[in-house]
Design an enzyme around this catalytic site. Structure first.
Site, PDB file in Angstrom:
ATOM      1  N   LYS A 179      40.716  56.097  83.192  1.00  0.00           N
ATOM      2  CA  LYS A 179      40.082  55.276  84.228  1.00  0.00           C
ATOM      3  C   LYS A 179      40.114  53.833  83.728  1.00  0.00           C
ATOM      4  O   LYS A 179      39.303  53.421  82.905  1.00  0.00           O
ATOM      5  CB  LYS A 179      38.646  55.726  84.469  1.00  0.00           C
ATOM      6  CG  LYS A 179      38.065  55.353  85.850  1.00  0.00           C
ATOM      7  CD  LYS A 179      37.906  53.874  86.104  1.00  0.00           C
ATOM      8  CE  LYS A 179      36.731  53.271  85.363  1.00  0.00           C
ATOM      9  NZ  LYS A 179      36.566  51.789  85.730  1.00  0.00           N
ATOM     10  N   GLU A 254      33.565  51.838  71.441  1.00  0.00           N
ATOM     11  CA  GLU A 254      33.846  50.524  70.853  1.00  0.00           C
ATOM     12  C   GLU A 254      33.169  49.508  71.753  1.00  0.00           C
ATOM     13  O   GLU A 254      33.603  49.296  72.887  1.00  0.00           O
ATOM     14  CB  GLU A 254      35.360  50.310  70.757  1.00  0.00           C
ATOM     15  CG  GLU A 254      35.735  49.182  69.816  1.00  0.00           C
ATOM     16  CD  GLU A 254      35.824  47.843  70.515  1.00  0.00           C
ATOM     17  OE1 GLU A 254      34.877  47.030  70.337  1.00  0.00           O
ATOM     18  OE2 GLU A 254      36.800  47.595  71.232  1.00  0.00           O
ATOM     19  N   CYS A 288      36.068  41.137  71.969  1.00  0.00           N
ATOM     20  CA  CYS A 288      34.871  41.710  71.346  1.00  0.00           C
ATOM     21  C   CYS A 288      34.741  41.319  69.881  1.00  0.00           C
ATOM     22  O   CYS A 288      33.635  41.246  69.350  1.00  0.00           O
ATOM     23  CB  CYS A 288      34.866  43.227  71.503  1.00  0.00           C
ATOM     24  SG  CYS A 288      36.338  44.039  70.856  1.00  0.00           S
ATOM     25  N   GLU A 387      25.915  38.596  73.008  1.00  0.00           N
ATOM     26  CA  GLU A 387      27.358  38.460  73.196  1.00  0.00           C
ATOM     27  C   GLU A 387      27.617  37.678  74.477  1.00  0.00           C
ATOM     28  O   GLU A 387      27.282  38.127  75.572  1.00  0.00           O
ATOM     29  CB  GLU A 387      28.025  39.831  73.263  1.00  0.00           C
ATOM     30  CG  GLU A 387      29.534  39.744  73.350  1.00  0.00           C
ATOM     31  CD  GLU A 387      30.213  41.102  73.319  1.00  0.00           C
ATOM     32  OE1 GLU A 387      31.257  41.243  72.668  1.00  0.00           O
ATOM     33  OE2 GLU A 387      29.682  42.040  73.955  1.00  0.00           O
TER      34      GLU A 387
END
Length: 480
Positions: A179, A254, A288, A387
């Site tokens: 997906k 992750e 990331c 973040e």
């Protein structure tokens, strides 16, 4: 490649890929795909439903026994053919990523198209030589494929993140339902064009595009999915872990990062700053592992800020297909607004603006945010803790090595980081003290065979290399 080439003529993709065929979705609903550099719609894909996920998982389940029993050298041959078919599409992949994500074409060619080919090449070799069986006392210890894998991937590296899951899963003998992100699904279709050309057995890899709350949740919660591999936000990772926990299915996650770039007093400062800024702004900061906290010794802090400002000034915003562009747009209007909100919050919290900011000039269209640098950022402030996922760098001073390590570890994340020093042993000692999954010393090169993953809320498990293949296996002890 002609870096001035026009964007590809993207065609609407109407089908799913299930059991080796392009098939009609169960619903006529579609998801538009936007070019974030212009705001125009460049294509659309089906909005997959739970019924579509059921079909794809059933196909993967049916294909699993045969693929798991396929000899390692034959699985490697399949992956080798896939590598060739994907390499032949490298130009189209780069242009598609530049269009649906906004990555400047030069970077899209080198990283967005090039890195997945490197990773896939490594998996060809690993598939051919799986982990050896070994004996412990009277037990034969073997690794076996975990089963059906649900792979849910993000928008920021739309091919690399897919290959980093699909390729090791196939090398291990698993079957997969993918997906992809609804923001960048067109690149996944190019992969499945290559899968079709390479002739992988029906049902071994299946594609169901769709939104996270519908197709993603259905895949994560599906009773016949043995492992869910997800890359994305920590909040979504928690949701996926809860869904998988209902049936005690394994997860590989992750997730987010807030990585520290530690510049010790004796470092080659111009190089550390140049590389550090480049890392923080890579892919418009939508990475990331970005080193979004630059920690600099107080004795060199003012000099570092001058170098940072000069480096950032060289990043030109603009059309991803213009060779002069170094920084593209953010992936969506919502993402750009989230980043602007972080910038406003940092100003309200008292951080000192060094470059960029809300008043910096921007292109007349598209979801652009200027590269922005803040100094005197408090280690506990929102900018140092959250973040941002955009082109925003926080520069923080420290007095000594112990304080630098304390600031670097003052985060709920632990994905990546860096250390710079003329004394490599001193840099290595700091790297060992950092609670994070990867650390680069003096600009050490990315290694696609090394384990990739994080500590703390940056996730569970590891990707890439032999470590990535092991994530998709179960251990069995056979007593004799």
């Amino acid at each position: 490649m002609d870096l001035a080439a026009a964007p590809p003529a993207l065609l609407t993709r109407r089908h799913l890929h299930v059991a080796g065929d392009w098939v009609d979705p169960s619903s006529g609903d579609t998801i538009p795909v936007e070019n974030p550099a212009t705001g125009s719609i460049v294509g659309e894909v089906p909005a997959g439903t739970p019924a579509d996920v059921d079909r794809a998982v059933a196909a993967a389940r049916a294909a699993f026994p045969g693929w798991a029993a396929t000899a390692p050298e034959q699985r490697a041959a399949h992956l080798d053919r896939l590598h060739a078919a994907l390499a032949a599409r490298a130009d189209e992949i780069a242009r598609t990523v530049a269009t649906e994500l906004g990555t400047p074409l030069k970077l899209a060619t080198r990283v967005q198209a090039g890195l997945p080919l490197t990773v896939l090449r490594s998996m060809v070799d690993l598939a051919a030589r799986p982990a050896a069986e070994h004996t412990v006392g009277n037990s034969l210890v073997v690794r076996e494929p975990v089963g059906v894998v649900g792979a849910i991937t993000p928008w920021n590296y739309p091919l690399h993140q897919v290959v980093a899951k699909v390729a090791p899963a196939l090398a291990a003998g698993c079957t997969v339902v993918l997906k992809p992100s609804e923001l960048t699904p067109l690149t996944a279709y190019l992969l499945f064009d290559a899968i079709t050309e390479a002739g992988l057995p029906p049902g071994v890899v299946n594609l169901v595009p769709g939104t996270g709350p519908v197709a993603g949740e259905a895949l994560a919660a599906h009773p016949d999915v043995d492992l869910v591999s997800f890359t994305g936000s920590t909040a979504t990772g928690r949701r996926i872990a809860r869904l998988a926990a209902e049936r005690l299915a394994r997860v590989s996650l992750e997730l987010g990062g807030k990585s520290a770039n530690v510049v010790l007093a004796d470092a080659d400062l111009p190089t550390a700053v140049k590389v550090g800024v480049g890392n923080a702004l890579l892919n418009s900061g939508q990475t990331c592992t970005a080193w979004t906290r630059m920690l600099v010794h107080r004795d060199r802090y003012a000099e570092a800020l001058d170098l940072v400002a000069a480096a950032v000034a060289g990043y030109r915003l603009g059309d991803p297909f213009d060779p002069a562009t170094r920084l593209g747009p953010l992936a969506s209007a919502a993402q750009a607004q989230r980043v602007r909100d972080h910038v406003d919050r940092a100003l309200a919290d008292g951080a000192r603006l060094v470059a960029g900011g809300p008043d910096a000039p921007l292109p007349s269209q598209g979801h652009f945010v200027a590269p922005t640098v803040f100094a005197d950022v408090h280690p506990d402030s929102a900018l140092a803790q959250e973040e941002v996922f955009g082109p925003v760098l926080a520069v923080i001073p420290f007095a000594d090595t112990d304080e630098a390590v304390a600031i670097a570890n003052n985060s709920r994340y632990g994905l990546a980081g860096a250390v710079w020093s003329a004394d490599e042993d001193a840099a290595l000692a700091v790297a060992r003290r950092m609670r994070t999954g990867q650390v680069d010393v003096n600009g050490g090169a990315f290694n696609p065979l090394a384990p990739f993953g994080g500590y703390k809320q940056s996730g569970l498990g590891r990707e890439l290399g032999a470590y990535g293949v092991e994530e998709f296996t179960e251990l069995k002890a056979i007593q004799r």
